[in-house]
Design an enzyme around this catalytic site. Structure first.
Site, mmCIF file in Angstrom:
data_model
loop_
_atom_site.group_PDB
_atom_site.id
_atom_site.type_symbol
_atom_site.label_atom_id
_atom_site.label_comp_id
_atom_site.label_asym_id
_atom_site.label_seq_id
_atom_site.Cartn_x
_atom_site.Cartn_y
_atom_site.Cartn_z
ATOM 1 N N CYS A 96 -20.106 -21.536 22.238
ATOM 2 C CA CYS A 96 -20.779 -20.655 23.204
ATOM 3 C C CYS A 96 -19.901 -20.445 24.437
ATOM 4 O O CYS A 96 -19.813 -19.334 24.975
ATOM 5 C CB CYS A 96 -22.120 -21.250 23.625
ATOM 6 S SG CYS A 96 -23.254 -21.570 22.251
ATOM 7 N N CYS A 153 -22.614 -26.167 24.167
ATOM 8 C CA CYS A 153 -21.965 -25.724 22.919
ATOM 9 C C CYS A 153 -20.566 -25.162 23.195
ATOM 10 O O CYS A 153 -20.406 -24.210 23.962
ATOM 11 C CB CYS A 153 -22.864 -24.684 22.253
ATOM 12 S SG CYS A 153 -22.034 -23.609 21.082
ATOM 13 N N CYS A 160 0.835 -1.213 0.000
ATOM 14 C CA CYS A 160 0.000 0.000 0.000
ATOM 15 C C CYS A 160 0.866 1.258 0.000
ATOM 16 O O CYS A 160 1.675 1.477 0.907
ATOM 17 C CB CYS A 160 -0.925 -0.036 1.221
ATOM 18 S SG CYS A 160 -1.574 1.564 1.725
#
Length: 441
Positions: free
Chosen positions: A198, A195, A59
């Site tokens: 989770c 989960c 960049c």
């Protein structure tokens, strides 16, 4: 020899090509270089302000920024950390922070979501911005709003575990009342206790909820226990995070990174997008008082002149002034209300307003039973400074003598007041002796 030399040259060329022009920053640069392995410890767990440039080696703007960034790092050494991260090499981490262009500069302050630096790409403005963040952090610590190590190592092993979560537990009994019938922005995690993803999200969610408390409401639903909510919102995987904005009937999924900083940044963006236009409400009775003042951190009450004194034009100018103030503080948990002179006599008596001196204003904290009067002119700059001072804790706060009695009154119709004309009478008629004449002696 020639084939060997050619091979060596090719190896050197390959090494140069592979070596990231990367090295916008050398090992000896004052700019620290971060990657996914040290980002959490050096940035997210830092005790101080950290400025991170997300760059790409190819960049052009990044290459132009390099000497400026290095100089800023030198100036800020020991005051704030100046670092860089190759977003080309670490795309996943860059995506977590929504990096879409280069260079992007994000400023990380302990206990707060990262903010983008939008100023000029020059040493002085960069350093000045960094110093403003450092001063704000120090001010918060002095005022007890954040601990000195809020972003760093845990000071105690058990306190982190026992601290209650700011995320609100939602179920089929309270979901409609708290979420769908609320005007607030809600972000809700639908999870299952078993989960793994989770469990990984849990500490990040807890941290985000804590940092967003008072601004955006975060909640969680245990889908093992709340099958009806899971079905209603078509939750098919865990965790699913839904955003309940202005249209509560059409929540949409959060699809960003599952880290506290990304959740916080997203939540604050949504808060701004969903922010209701500021309003200045008339205090017409107990219900208005309860709705506007009881839940606000500070309720700013203005007492405007009687309509016969200001007329509609004058009153509207006062209301426009108050709306301008409300606009400046629309992201703050404040409310702005007004009443006409004499309409709320008990409130006026309690806060020392009334009889003269309209317009007037007080900052009212209903929960603490305290108030502070505006002691300067009823003008934009003075009121703005008064609101800022009240938000910082105020000076000269006074206690209320009990709960003010708020009476029901008719709202202003937007018109000039009508002067009630009394029947004219003759002074001669008033003084005349109308007693019957008695001719008898």
């Amino acid at each position: 020899m020639r084939p060997a030399v050619a091979a060596a040259l090719l190896l050197v060329a390959a090494a140069v090509a592979a070596s990231p022009v990367s090295a916008l920053y050398s090992a000896g640069s004052p700019v620290l270089q971060f990657n996914p392995n040290n980002f959490k410890s050096k940035v997210l767990n830092s005790n101080g302000v950290v400025l991170v440039e997300f760059f790409a080696p190819w960049c052009g703007h990044c290459q132009q920024l390099t000497p400026i960034w290095e100089k800023a790092a030198g100036v800020l050494k020991g005051v704030a950390t100046v670092a860089a991260l190759d977003a080309d090499a670490h795309k996943e981490l860059a995506q977590e922070y929504g990096i879409r262009g280069f260079p992007t500069i994000k400023v990380f302050v302990p206990g707060k979501p990262p903010v983008d630096y939008q100023g000029a790409r020059d040493v002085k403005p960069i350093v000045e911005f960094a110093l403003s963040q450092v001063k704000a952090l120090l001010r918060d610590r002095l005022n007890g709003k954040t601990s000195a190590g809020s972003g760093g190592k845990k000071s105690g092993g058990s306190s982190e575990k026992t601290e209650p979560s700011a995320s609100i537990e939602l179920n089929s009994q309270n979901f409609d009342k708290l979420v769908t019938k609320s005007k607030d922005l809600w972000i809700v995690e639908f999870f299952a206790p078993w989960c793994g993803h989770c469990k990984k999200l849990a500490p990040e969610w807890k941290k985000a909820a804590k940092n967003l408390k008072g601004q955006v409401k975060l909640g969680h639903v245990d889908c093992d226990a709340e099958k009806s909510l899971m079905s209603k919102y078509k939750v098919e995987g865990f965790p699913t995070i839904l955003v309940f904005g202005a249209d509560k009937e059409s929540p949409f999924p959060y699809q960003g990174a599952r880290v506290a900083s990304a959740i916080e940044s997203f939540a604050l963006e949504q808060l701004e997008a969903n922010a209701a236009p500021p309003e200045v409400s008339e205090l017409t009775g107990p219900d208005a008082m309860e709705e506007k003042c009881a839940s606000a951190a500070i309720c700013f009450v203005s007492f405007l002149p009687d309509i016969l004194d200001s007329k509609a034009e004058g009153r509207n100018k006062y209301l426009e002034l108050l709306l301008s103030v409300a606009e400046k503080f629309k992201k703050s948990p404040y409310s702005f209300v007004w009443t006409a002179a004499g309409k709320q006599a008990d409130l006026e008596k309690q806060v020392g307003v009334g009889g003269y001196g309209y317009p007037a204003m007080v900052a009212l904290n209903v929960k603490k039973g305290a108030y502070a009067p505006l002691r300067s002119a009823f003008q934009l700059d003075e009121i703005t400074e008064f609101v800022k001072e009240a938000g910082r804790g105020g000076k000269g706060n006074l206690p209320l003598d009990g709960t003010p009695t708020i009476v029901q009154s008719e709202p202003w119709d937007g018109k000039d007041g009508e002067v009630i004309e009394e029947d004219e009478f003759s002074l001669e008629e008033l003084m005349a002796d109308n007693s019957p004449v008695n001719d008898e002696l």
